[in-house]
Design an enzyme around this catalytic site. Structure first.
Site, PDB file in Angstrom:
ATOM      1  N   ASN A  42       0.984  -1.139   0.139  1.00  0.00           N
ATOM      2  CA  ASN A  42      -0.022   0.034  -0.109  1.00  0.00           C
ATOM      3  C   ASN A  42       0.903   1.293   0.020  1.00  0.00           C
ATOM      4  OD1 ASN A  42       0.497  -0.817   2.695  1.00  0.00           O
ATOM      5  ND2 ASN A  42      -0.978   0.373   3.426  1.00  0.00           N
ATOM      6  N   GLU A  44       0.163   5.154   0.723  1.00  0.00           N
ATOM      7  CA  GLU A  44      -0.685   6.153   1.166  1.00  0.00           C
ATOM      8  C   GLU A  44      -0.107   7.718   0.625  1.00  0.00           C
ATOM      9  OE1 GLU A  44      -0.764   5.601   5.338  1.00  0.00           O
ATOM     10  OE2 GLU A  44      -2.200   3.807   4.884  1.00  0.00           O
ATOM     11  N   CYS A  53      -4.062   0.716  -2.624  1.00  0.00           N
ATOM     12  CA  CYS A  53      -3.854  -0.704  -1.801  1.00  0.00           C
ATOM     13  C   CYS A  53      -3.054  -1.481  -2.437  1.00  0.00           C
ATOM     14  CB  CYS A  53      -5.246  -1.386  -1.755  1.00  0.00           C
ATOM     15  SG  CYS A  53      -6.628  -0.576  -0.577  1.00  0.00           S
ATOM     16  N   GLU A  55      -3.058  -4.493  -3.255  1.00  0.00           N
ATOM     17  CA  GLU A  55      -3.659  -5.366  -4.046  1.00  0.00           C
ATOM     18  C   GLU A  55      -3.719  -4.961  -5.469  1.00  0.00           C
ATOM     19  OE1 GLU A  55      -4.922  -5.003  -0.865  1.00  0.00           O
ATOM     20  OE2 GLU A  55      -6.044  -6.472  -0.224  1.00  0.00           O
ATOM     21  N   CYS A  86     -10.183  -4.949   0.537  1.00  0.00           N
ATOM     22  CA  CYS A  86     -11.149  -4.120   0.597  1.00  0.00           C
ATOM     23  C   CYS A  86     -12.169  -4.145  -0.911  1.00  0.00           C
ATOM     24  CB  CYS A  86     -10.620  -2.526   0.652  1.00  0.00           C
ATOM     25  SG  CYS A  86     -10.232  -1.762  -0.969  1.00  0.00           S
ATOM     26  N   CYS A  89     -10.676  -3.349  -4.091  1.00  0.00           N
ATOM     27  CA  CYS A  89      -9.763  -4.371  -4.569  1.00  0.00           C
ATOM     28  C   CYS A  89     -10.384  -5.566  -5.021  1.00  0.00           C
ATOM     29  CB  CYS A  89      -8.735  -4.640  -3.599  1.00  0.00           C
ATOM     30  SG  CYS A  89      -7.606  -3.197  -3.277  1.00  0.00           S
TER      31      CYS A  89
HETATM   32  N1  THU Z   1      -5.106  -1.309   2.674  1.00  0.00           N
HETATM   33  C1  THU Z   1      -4.470  -2.207   1.762  1.00  0.00           C
HETATM   34  O1  THU Z   1      -3.484  -1.950   1.218  1.00  0.00           O
HETATM   35  N2  THU Z   1      -5.398  -3.474   1.246  1.00  0.00           N
HETATM   36  C2  THU Z   1      -6.447  -4.061   2.043  1.00  0.00           C
HETATM   37  O2  THU Z   1      -6.823  -5.143   1.764  1.00  0.00           O
HETATM   38  C3  THU Z   1      -6.811  -3.299   3.078  1.00  0.00           C
HETATM   39  C4  THU Z   1      -6.364  -1.765   3.334  1.00  0.00           C
HETATM   40  C5  THU Z   1      -4.445  -0.402   3.082  1.00  0.00           C
HETATM   41  C6  THU Z   1      -5.098   0.824   2.688  1.00  0.00           C
HETATM   42  C7  THU Z   1      -4.473   2.118   3.821  1.00  0.00           C
HETATM   43  O3  THU Z   1      -3.133   2.126   3.456  1.00  0.00           O
HETATM   44  C8  THU Z   1      -4.462   1.066   4.688  1.00  0.00           C
HETATM   45  O4  THU Z   1      -4.139  -0.361   4.559  1.00  0.00           O
HETATM   46  C9  THU Z   1      -5.399   1.293   5.922  1.00  0.00           C
HETATM   47  O5  THU Z   1      -6.663   1.338   5.434  1.00  0.00           O
END
Ligand code: THU
Length: 129
Positions: A42, A44, A53, A55, A86, A89
């Site tokens: 991920n 941000e 994310c 994925e 999520c 994704c």
């Molecule tokens: N996140 C992911 O990268 N994948 C997931 O399956 C769930 C959430 C990340 C997004 C964000 O950077 C952090 O986790 C918190 O939500």
């Protein structure tokens, strides 16, 4: 800990997560139909909403490298209740992987495997358009 290279790749790339806001690091790995593993973490953003994310980064990296068919997906996070993809994704995974096998793993080596269809039972996709 599993010796499955896909799970190890997801756990390893998780360390590269850029998650200064949530501190929640996620790694993902996808295996294409040639056996090649593509990874993502991920990333941000200060506006929060532009965060991507793990994925989706793994899938988009794979697509941009020419991969088109996928066999398996792994998602790694540091949670006792294993972290699933999520909703956004799940949509992307469905469109590029179909009903793929998704293995969730944590840092203690706990594992669960789901079909994407079980996580995302009534998808919208290009077949409707
Ligand atoms: N996140 C992911 O990268 N994948 C997931 O399956 C769930 C959430 C990340 C997004 C964000 O950077 C952090 O986790 C918190 O939500």
């Amino acid at each position: 800990m599993s010796a499955d290279p896909l799970l190890l790749a997801a756990l390893a790339v998780r360390e590269n997560a850029h998650a200064p806001f949530s501190k929640f690091k996620v790694g993902a790995a996808v295996e294409d139909d040639t056996g090649r593993i593509h990874t993502g973490c991920n990333v941000e953003n200060a506006t929060y909403g532009l965060t991507v994310c793990a994925e989706r980064i793994a899938i988009f990296k794979a697509i941009s490298e020419g991969a088109r068919k996928f066999r398996r997906v792994a998602v790694a996070a540091d949670t006792d209740v294993l972290t699933p993809p999520c909703g956004a994704c799940r949509q992307i995974l469905w469109e590029f992987c179909g009903d793929v096998e998704i293995t969730l793993v944590n840092l203690r080596g706990q594992i669960e495997t789901w079909s994407l269809k079980a996580l995302f039972p009534k998808p919208f996709d290009a077949s409707f358009i």
